[in-house]
Design an enzyme around this catalytic site. Sequence first.
Site, PDB file in Angstrom:
ATOM      1  N   ASP A  36       0.806  -1.234   0.102  1.00  0.00           N
ATOM      2  CA  ASP A  36       0.049  -0.051  -0.016  1.00  0.00           C
ATOM      3  C   ASP A  36       0.831   1.246   0.036  1.00  0.00           C
ATOM      4  OD1 ASP A  36      -2.178  -1.521   0.097  1.00  0.00           O
ATOM      5  OD2 ASP A  36      -2.601  -1.292   2.334  1.00  0.00           O
ATOM      6  N   ASP A  56       0.537   3.990   1.469  1.00  0.00           N
ATOM      7  CA  ASP A  56       0.531   4.799   2.886  1.00  0.00           C
ATOM      8  C   ASP A  56       1.469   4.074   3.846  1.00  0.00           C
ATOM      9  OD1 ASP A  56      -1.189   2.983   3.189  1.00  0.00           O
ATOM     10  OD2 ASP A  56      -2.825   4.200   3.479  1.00  0.00           O
ATOM     11  N   TRP A  99     -13.383  -1.584  -0.676  1.00  0.00           N
ATOM     12  CA  TRP A  99     -12.375  -1.850   0.625  1.00  0.00           C
ATOM     13  C   TRP A  99     -12.495  -3.263   1.147  1.00  0.00           C
ATOM     14  CZ3 TRP A  99     -12.675  -3.033   5.522  1.00  0.00           C
ATOM     15  CH2 TRP A  99     -11.220  -2.994   6.179  1.00  0.00           C
ATOM     16  N   GLU A 108      -9.742  -8.718   0.123  1.00  0.00           N
ATOM     17  CA  GLU A 108      -9.063  -9.365  -0.959  1.00  0.00           C
ATOM     18  C   GLU A 108      -7.886  -9.959  -0.355  1.00  0.00           C
ATOM     19  OE1 GLU A 108      -8.868  -6.036  -0.269  1.00  0.00           O
ATOM     20  OE2 GLU A 108      -6.826  -5.825   0.001  1.00  0.00           O
ATOM     21  N   ASP A 109      -7.495  -9.288   0.717  1.00  0.00           N
ATOM     22  CA  ASP A 109      -6.198  -9.797   1.278  1.00  0.00           C
ATOM     23  C   ASP A 109      -6.470 -11.166   2.278  1.00  0.00           C
ATOM     24  OD1 ASP A 109      -7.688  -8.422   3.204  1.00  0.00           O
ATOM     25  OD2 ASP A 109      -6.133  -7.286   4.131  1.00  0.00           O
ATOM     26  N   MET A 164       1.564   3.997   9.250  1.00  0.00           N
ATOM     27  CA  MET A 164       0.483   4.196   8.311  1.00  0.00           C
ATOM     28  C   MET A 164       0.308   5.477   8.286  1.00  0.00           C
ATOM     29  SD  MET A 164      -3.060   2.440   7.371  1.00  0.00           S
ATOM     30  CE  MET A 164      -4.050   4.181   7.436  1.00  0.00           C
ATOM     31  N   HIS A 210      -5.339   9.176   6.963  1.00  0.00           N
ATOM     32  CA  HIS A 210      -6.053   9.600   5.977  1.00  0.00           C
ATOM     33  C   HIS A 210      -7.642   9.328   6.093  1.00  0.00           C
ATOM     34  CE1 HIS A 210      -6.543   5.818   3.757  1.00  0.00           C
ATOM     35  NE2 HIS A 210      -5.255   5.496   4.350  1.00  0.00           N
ATOM     36  N   ARG A 243     -11.205   8.192   4.386  1.00  0.00           N
ATOM     37  CA  ARG A 243     -11.564   7.370   3.459  1.00  0.00           C
ATOM     38  C   ARG A 243     -11.621   7.741   2.301  1.00  0.00           C
ATOM     39  NH1 ARG A 243     -12.408   1.939   4.086  1.00  0.00           N
ATOM     40  NH2 ARG A 243     -12.750   1.855   6.119  1.00  0.00           N
TER      41      ARG A 243
HETATM   42  C1  BGC Z   1     -10.548  -6.849   5.934  1.00  0.00           C
HETATM   43  C2  BGC Z   1      -9.204  -7.039   5.474  1.00  0.00           C
HETATM   44  C3  BGC Z   1      -8.345  -5.808   6.013  1.00  0.00           C
HETATM   45  C4  BGC Z   1      -8.632  -6.123   7.570  1.00  0.00           C
HETATM   46  C5  BGC Z   1      -7.498  -5.138   8.343  1.00  0.00           C
HETATM   47  C6  BGC Z   1     -10.685  -7.080   7.366  1.00  0.00           C
HETATM   48  O1  BGC Z   1     -11.860  -7.299   7.832  1.00  0.00           O
HETATM   49  O2  BGC Z   1     -11.358  -7.929   5.471  1.00  0.00           O
HETATM   50  O3  BGC Z   1      -9.092  -6.644   4.055  1.00  0.00           O
HETATM   51  O4  BGC Z   1      -7.306  -5.817   5.567  1.00  0.00           O
HETATM   52  O5  BGC Z   1      -9.913  -6.182   8.240  1.00  0.00           O
HETATM   53  O6  BGC Z   1      -8.243  -3.575   8.309  1.00  0.00           O
END
Ligand code: BGC
Length: 363
Positions: free
Chosen positions: A214, A216, A276, A279-280, A306, A309, A311
């Site tokens: 990312d 930031d 948002w 995906e991770d 981080m 900022h 959203r």
């Molecule tokens: C989200 C992730 C995010 C994590 C931390 C989770 O609920 O699914 O994408 O990285 O929270 O913020």
Amino acid sequence: MPESVLLNAGFFAKSCAVLVCLCGVHLIVALVFYLTESTSTKFYYRQMPSDSSETHRRAALVIFDNRTVETELNKLIYNASVIKDDVEEPAVLESCPETSPLLVGPLRVEFSEPVNLDMLHKENQQLMMGGRYKPSDCVALQKVALIIPFRNRDEHLKYWLHYLHPILQRQQLDYGIYVIEQDGVDTFNRAKLLNVGYVEALKEYDYDCFIFSDVDIIPMDDRNTYKCSSQPRHLSVSMDKFGFRLPYKQYFGGVSAMSKEQFQKINGFPNNYWGWGGEDDDIFNRLSFRGMKISRPNGDIGNCRMIRHSRDKKNEPNPQRFNRITHTRQTMNTDGINSLEYKVINIEKNKLYTKITVDIGKP
Ligand code: BGC
């Protein structure tokens, strides 16, 4: 026999003798010339530096063909040796050490003063176009592409470049920075942009490691090496935003590192997480379904900051994420690098980075 006939015969015999002598002299001259030429050529080749280029050899032959005087030849030999003296023998570089001796450990990272772009350019004269760098005194252990998903975060990018370029150089990496900008105003899609970065970076160089970061997030210790390991590596393990600890065990967001093989094994990242979140977690699922374990740096080394900022517009939390991450096993074979579609709108290269603006469509 009449006397006149005898006189003519004598004259004829003398003429023949003179002619034979002349031929003999001609033959000797030709022989001497031939021998001299071939010895000189051999001599010249012996004098030429062993690595003399074909051009030098050809030049030498042209001079011989034109029968240019020996001084010309000497000049050429002299020049060849001067050229040899001027050109540095390419040094055979050794591999860089596993742990760079240039590391300094904990770093002060703050965002109170804005970063000045001119200063940034001045500080980074040693970079090659497109934000590329490799150590000059050793061969880097990995060729690393850093991929940053991006839209409307120029101020953050300046901080990132300001902190990361020196860190990556101290880590003795052969690296390139790829900022992948989503074109238009439709909902942001981080994972798809990361897939694009992977494909585009590989078109440029034979990278063997990919850092997905990312824009930031800044590491607070240069011992947190932006390199790949035998297992996928999570690098932003203790962020200030989460009180300097992992928010949950499976967390794989922020900054992660994957080798080409590891990325291919999971068919890259999902393309259909718009907005948002989630995906991770899907990427984490992919890795564990393919039998991989996450490696992480220890203790304080993984600290990072981080940039605060508000959203971003068009990056609201994705309400479908909870459902999607329960289906990773079914979707990962058909949704990923093998189904990626996008259109490159623009490629901008400057000293600090390569920015690729892409149309990735919309939900
Ligand atoms: C989200 C992730 C995010 C994590 C931390 C989770 O609920 O699914 O994408 O990285 O929270 O913020």
